[in-house]
Design an enzyme around this catalytic site. Sequence first.
Site, short mmCIF file in Angstrom:
data_model
loop_
_atom_site.label_atom_id
_atom_site.label_comp_id
_atom_site.label_asym_id
_atom_site.label_seq_id
_atom_site.Cartn_x
_atom_site.Cartn_y
_atom_site.Cartn_z
N HIS A 127 1.79 1.47 -5.08
CA HIS A 127 2.84 0.56 -5.52
C HIS A 127 3.20 -0.39 -4.39
O HIS A 127 2.79 -0.22 -3.24
CB HIS A 127 4.05 1.36 -5.98
CG HIS A 127 3.83 2.07 -7.28
ND1 HIS A 127 4.84 2.73 -7.95
CD2 HIS A 127 2.73 2.22 -8.05
CE1 HIS A 127 4.36 3.27 -9.06
NE2 HIS A 127 3.07 2.97 -9.14
N GLU A 166 5.89 -0.99 -2.67
CA GLU A 166 6.60 -0.46 -1.52
C GLU A 166 5.64 0.21 -0.54
O GLU A 166 5.75 0.03 0.68
CB GLU A 166 7.65 0.56 -1.98
CG GLU A 166 8.73 -0.03 -2.86
CD GLU A 166 8.41 0.07 -4.35
OE1 GLU A 166 9.35 0.30 -5.13
OE2 GLU A 166 7.23 -0.07 -4.72
#
EC number: 3.5.4.26
Length: 343
Positions: A54, A56
């Site tokens: 993802h 992040e």
Amino acid sequence: MSMADDEDFMRLALEQARLGMGLTSPNPAVGAVLVNGEGRVIGKGWHRKAGLAHAEVEALRDAEANGEAVEGATAYVTLEPCSTHGRTGACTDALRNAGVTRVVYGARDPNPAHAGMADEVLRGAGMEVISGVLKEECDEVIRPFAKWITTGLPYVMAKCGQSLDGRITRPEGESQWITSELSRSHAMGLRVRCDAILVGGETLRRDDPRLTLRGEAVPEGKVQPWRVVVTRSGDLPHGAKVFTDEWRERTMVLKGEFSFGGILQELATRGVMSVLLECGGNLMGQAFAERVVDEVCWYVAPRFCGETSSSVGGVLPGSVRLERVRHLSLGEDVLVSGVPVWE
């Protein structure tokens, strides 16, 4: 950080998120930026494909690759960080374990089962959480995912190239093109954003379109969208490009009497999260009449074509206006886009 600083850094995260639009289905496109205590960007990332890291985590890896210390940093994320384990680990865990102390995000997770969970998890770990920064812009990036996760149906974009008098074909003997090459190149970006492109049997018989991805607008890793042909009769030319070219296995035919709701349900079973309508006036009119269109992209050329095919046929239950309207000049053409609202 001030609110102005938070918005500036969120704009950088939005730039990252837009890199993934059309590539992440059935996941949302998300961007993230890490900023240290001195206000310096130390890491950036975006979600590239379902099953991969993802945004992040990509930003954390970028900071590590740059030799930057993450402890005490602020993470700016366009979507509420996930707090559950799926094909990848929870991003809330990744941020906490890395030593991030402040999280700023834009859009709340549209999944009712997950909305707001990140706030509880992160604050429980002693982290500061601020939500809703540039919410409208962040919501716009995930609109296809938001519809799919809340309704189970694909997001519908209606695209058309027409003359000033609302025609999508030119008189016999003239070129097939109404809009300019610049407009057609811009429209290729709409194909990049979708999982399927839909036309009717009449469009296939008349134009023999390829419905493929071409040009500089196509990012690496983008899969050729499904090419969906809707036909009542099944009378289709077997030699059409969509049946004979290298992407023929990415062509599906829906034969019979279909409502648009039925078409969308069928596409949903194939994992389609967003569909682009490039169909003729009759099928386009049906989509508007059934109120399934979520976004409109209308390319208008400075030309009159007279008694030829119209862009929207049939009888609508009422007029349709657009909200969030945008205008873009493309040479001599104009693109009008927006979100339809039925009167």
